[in-house]
Design a protein around this motif. Sequence first.
Motif, PDB file in Angstrom:
ATOM      1  N   LYS A 219       0.833  -1.212   0.000  1.00  0.00           N
ATOM      2  CA  LYS A 219       0.000   0.000   0.000  1.00  0.00           C
ATOM      3  C   LYS A 219       0.861   1.253   0.000  1.00  0.00           C
ATOM      4  N   ILE A 220       1.974   1.228   0.726  1.00  0.00           N
ATOM      5  CA  ILE A 220       2.889   2.374   0.718  1.00  0.00           C
ATOM      6  C   ILE A 220       3.464   2.577  -0.676  1.00  0.00           C
ATOM      7  N   MET A 221       3.889   1.486  -1.327  1.00  0.00           N
ATOM      8  CA  MET A 221       4.450   1.585  -2.677  1.00  0.00           C
ATOM      9  C   MET A 221       3.426   2.139  -3.665  1.00  0.00           C
ATOM     10  N   ALA A 222       2.136   1.811  -3.446  1.00  0.00           N
ATOM     11  CA  ALA A 222       1.084   2.253  -4.358  1.00  0.00           C
ATOM     12  C   ALA A 222       0.505   3.612  -3.980  1.00  0.00           C
ATOM     13  N   GLY A 223       1.035   4.220  -2.906  1.00  0.00           N
ATOM     14  CA  GLY A 223       0.544   5.525  -2.491  1.00  0.00           C
ATOM     15  C   GLY A 223      -0.835   5.487  -1.860  1.00  0.00           C
ATOM     16  N   LEU A 224      -1.192   4.350  -1.229  1.00  0.00           N
ATOM     17  CA  LEU A 224      -2.508   4.209  -0.614  1.00  0.00           C
ATOM     18  C   LEU A 224      -2.436   4.545   0.878  1.00  0.00           C
ATOM     19  N   ASN A 225      -3.571   4.733   1.471  1.00  0.00           N
ATOM     20  CA  ASN A 225      -3.676   5.063   2.886  1.00  0.00           C
ATOM     21  C   ASN A 225      -3.648   3.782   3.712  1.00  0.00           C
ATOM     22  N   ILE A 226      -2.554   3.541   4.443  1.00  0.00           N
ATOM     23  CA  ILE A 226      -2.451   2.281   5.189  1.00  0.00           C
ATOM     24  C   ILE A 226      -3.342   2.292   6.425  1.00  0.00           C
ATOM     25  N   ALA A 227      -3.806   3.465   6.842  1.00  0.00           N
ATOM     26  CA  ALA A 227      -4.688   3.527   8.007  1.00  0.00           C
ATOM     27  C   ALA A 227      -6.124   3.143   7.652  1.00  0.00           C
ATOM     28  N   GLU A 228      -6.472   3.189   6.355  1.00  0.00           N
ATOM     29  CA  GLU A 228      -7.825   2.866   5.914  1.00  0.00           C
ATOM     30  C   GLU A 228      -7.901   1.395   5.541  1.00  0.00           C
ATOM     31  N   ARG A 229      -8.603   0.616   6.400  1.00  0.00           N
ATOM     32  CA  ARG A 229      -8.730  -0.813   6.130  1.00  0.00           C
ATOM     33  C   ARG A 229     -10.184  -1.235   5.956  1.00  0.00           C
ATOM     34  N   ARG A 230     -11.096  -0.260   6.017  1.00  0.00           N
ATOM     35  CA  ARG A 230     -12.524  -0.595   5.938  1.00  0.00           C
ATOM     36  C   ARG A 230     -13.067  -0.501   4.522  1.00  0.00           C
ATOM     37  N   LEU A 231     -12.378   0.260   3.652  1.00  0.00           N
ATOM     38  CA  LEU A 231     -12.877   0.492   2.299  1.00  0.00           C
ATOM     39  C   LEU A 231     -11.882  -0.025   1.266  1.00  0.00           C
ATOM     40  N   PRO A 232     -12.354  -0.460   0.105  1.00  0.00           N
ATOM     41  CA  PRO A 232     -11.434  -0.853  -0.976  1.00  0.00           C
ATOM     42  C   PRO A 232     -10.638   0.359  -1.458  1.00  0.00           C
TER      43      PRO A 232
ATOM     44  N   PRO B  29     -11.272  -5.205   1.729  1.00  0.00           N
ATOM     45  CA  PRO B  29     -11.406  -5.671   3.117  1.00  0.00           C
ATOM     46  C   PRO B  29     -12.103  -7.030   3.166  1.00  0.00           C
ATOM     47  N   THR B  30     -11.509  -7.979   3.877  1.00  0.00           N
ATOM     48  CA  THR B  30     -12.106  -9.307   4.044  1.00  0.00           C
ATOM     49  C   THR B  30     -12.176  -9.633   5.536  1.00  0.00           C
ATOM     50  N   LEU B  31     -12.702 -10.808   5.854  1.00  0.00           N
ATOM     51  CA  LEU B  31     -12.924 -11.176   7.252  1.00  0.00           C
ATOM     52  C   LEU B  31     -11.637 -11.179   8.058  1.00  0.00           C
ATOM     53  N   HIS B  32     -10.524 -11.615   7.441  1.00  0.00           N
ATOM     54  CA  HIS B  32      -9.268 -11.767   8.182  1.00  0.00           C
ATOM     55  C   HIS B  32      -8.213 -10.747   7.773  1.00  0.00           C
ATOM     56  N   GLY B  33      -8.616  -9.646   7.178  1.00  0.00           N
ATOM     57  CA  GLY B  33      -7.662  -8.614   6.762  1.00  0.00           C
ATOM     58  C   GLY B  33      -7.864  -8.245   5.311  1.00  0.00           C
ATOM     59  N   GLU B  34      -7.024  -7.354   4.844  1.00  0.00           N
ATOM     60  CA  GLU B  34      -7.164  -6.866   3.471  1.00  0.00           C
ATOM     61  C   GLU B  34      -6.550  -7.854   2.469  1.00  0.00           C
ATOM     62  N   GLY B  35      -7.338  -8.213   1.470  1.00  0.00           N
ATOM     63  CA  GLY B  35      -6.808  -8.971   0.351  1.00  0.00           C
ATOM     64  C   GLY B  35      -6.286  -8.004  -0.700  1.00  0.00           C
ATOM     65  N   VAL B  36      -5.182  -8.358  -1.341  1.00  0.00           N
ATOM     66  CA  VAL B  36      -4.551  -7.486  -2.334  1.00  0.00           C
ATOM     67  C   VAL B  36      -4.343  -8.262  -3.627  1.00  0.00           C
ATOM     68  N   VAL B  37      -4.691  -7.623  -4.733  1.00  0.00           N
ATOM     69  CA  VAL B  37      -4.396  -8.182  -6.049  1.00  0.00           C
ATOM     70  C   VAL B  37      -3.539  -7.177  -6.808  1.00  0.00           C
TER      71      VAL B  37
END
Length: 579
Positions: free
Chosen positions: A249-262, A284-292
């Motif tokens: 997420k850091i490499m992609a410039g995303l907000n690592i604090a936001e885990r509730r929204l895609p 966001p999934t049941l056990h954490g964020e899935g990443v593709v």
Amino acid sequence: MGAVSKDDAAAPKTAPHRSAGDLLVARGRLEPAALARAERAQAETGERLDRVLTRLGLVGERDMAEALAEQLGLPLATREDYPALPLTEDALPAKFLKDSRVLPIALDERRVTLAMADPLDDFAAEAVGLRLGLAVARCVAVAAELEDALERLAGAGAGSLEQIAEAAATAEEESTEADVARLRDQASEAPVIRIVNLLIAKAVEARASDIHIEPFEASLRVRTRIDGVLRAVEAPPARLSAAVISRIKIMAGLNIAERRLPQDGRIKMVVRGKEVDLRVSTLPTLHGEGVVLRILDREGVVLDFDALGFDAGTKAQLLGLLERPNGILLVTGPTGSGKTTTLYTALKHLNAPEKKILTVEDPVEYQLHGVKQVQVRPKIGLTFAQVLRAILRQDPDIIMIGEIRDLETAQIAVQAALTGHLVLATVHTNTAAATVTRLLDMGVEDYLLTSTLVGILAQRLVRRLCPHCREPYAALPELAEQIAGGEIEPSGSEVTLYRPRGCAACNGTGYHGRAGILEILPMADEIRRLVLRHAESREVHKAALDLGMRSMRQDGLLKARAGLTSFEEVARVTSAADG
């Protein structure tokens, strides 16, 4: 490779009459035009030809290693040749081996056999010989395999993902979900960075199109999609799930604090000398964020109809539709069926100084020189429809729409075609005939559809059989009858098909690369009459077959008989009803 004989020379035996480039062309691994391009780049840069070919992504590392081995008269190292433990203890520093890209793989009292990613590196070979006091016998290594062996042998802080993870274990407690600052620090630590870089590098080397990182309750699963099929690969321990995902997420410039929204982002990086773009999607999934991570190899994409699986007849039919001055040409198929690549290839064919081409995409996957490309941004209100309205005021000749998703976009596309523009677009449907029904269901007026739509291309991707290990076999009578029974003309009493076997060139899968199977539905008068009375898609499909359309299944069976793919692959992506 086998054992190196005592007669092997320490230095390579040159073969000046055949360059590595000529050998690759002779083997069918390199097009003559690509070789000429590399030679021009070599003349400008002064680099060695083999380095130019790999840096431009024109030749894979294994193909280049095989060509160099033949050219220089040296053995080629295989994965089995690399030792399980270091042979030279601490005599050769790990940093020297990594920087020089060499590794001792055999040792006796008189000689060391050295696997070399660059077998012409005399300095490295001489340095090893002087350090060990032994003669050096060189062999050629595939760079990725050599690097994997170096990583594995380097021990703590280098090797496999598990070894890297063990090096990352410290007395510090596992970071919690709430401690974002601490998680950011962990994601920036060297072991986690190496884990992520190694995952990406291995996926690119394996020609993967996607990397799937999926956290579960007690594990982290990593899979790569190669030639359209998902395969599990070595994954980091579950305790590093949050750190690995945060690093991406850091490499992609995303907000690592936001885990509730895609979230969606993009990473640009150089992997093994290739520039690649990575499209990142989190969920966001049941056990954490899935990443593709979708891997877009800008240097490796081939925008050529022949390479995409178009035979002479299908290609001529499509080019005829592209020569129309106006109208709508649709490319359809499910996600991952190569629609965008086909559209880019069409734009490359149409691109000329006297034509203005504009595209609206989500996202822009590849940049085309001479084509103005616009990426939609729904978050700020920049939708397909809004961009299309602006594009029409830019006086284009050709418009490409990444996807027609709604009635508003479809209506603007129709309006553009009516006012003299050629419009290329994609729609998500399964067959060419179903596309007509889909547009009518959206709300497009039937009379507008019949007056603007010029043709529909539907496609799927099948895996190509590896040309090195495919094997022919006689189809069983039932299968031969099915293939010949009205779908394609029988060539005789016996139908020969091909099946995968598996070899080193295809990593034991039996397949290497993908090709399209296609059907083109031109808008003939009979089809227009069916559209005006809102006929069902199966009626449209049957009428098109009666008019001479070759269905995707028929096209696939022809490719199976030609040895391009297997019957099982055609059956996997089509059904008997498609014929």
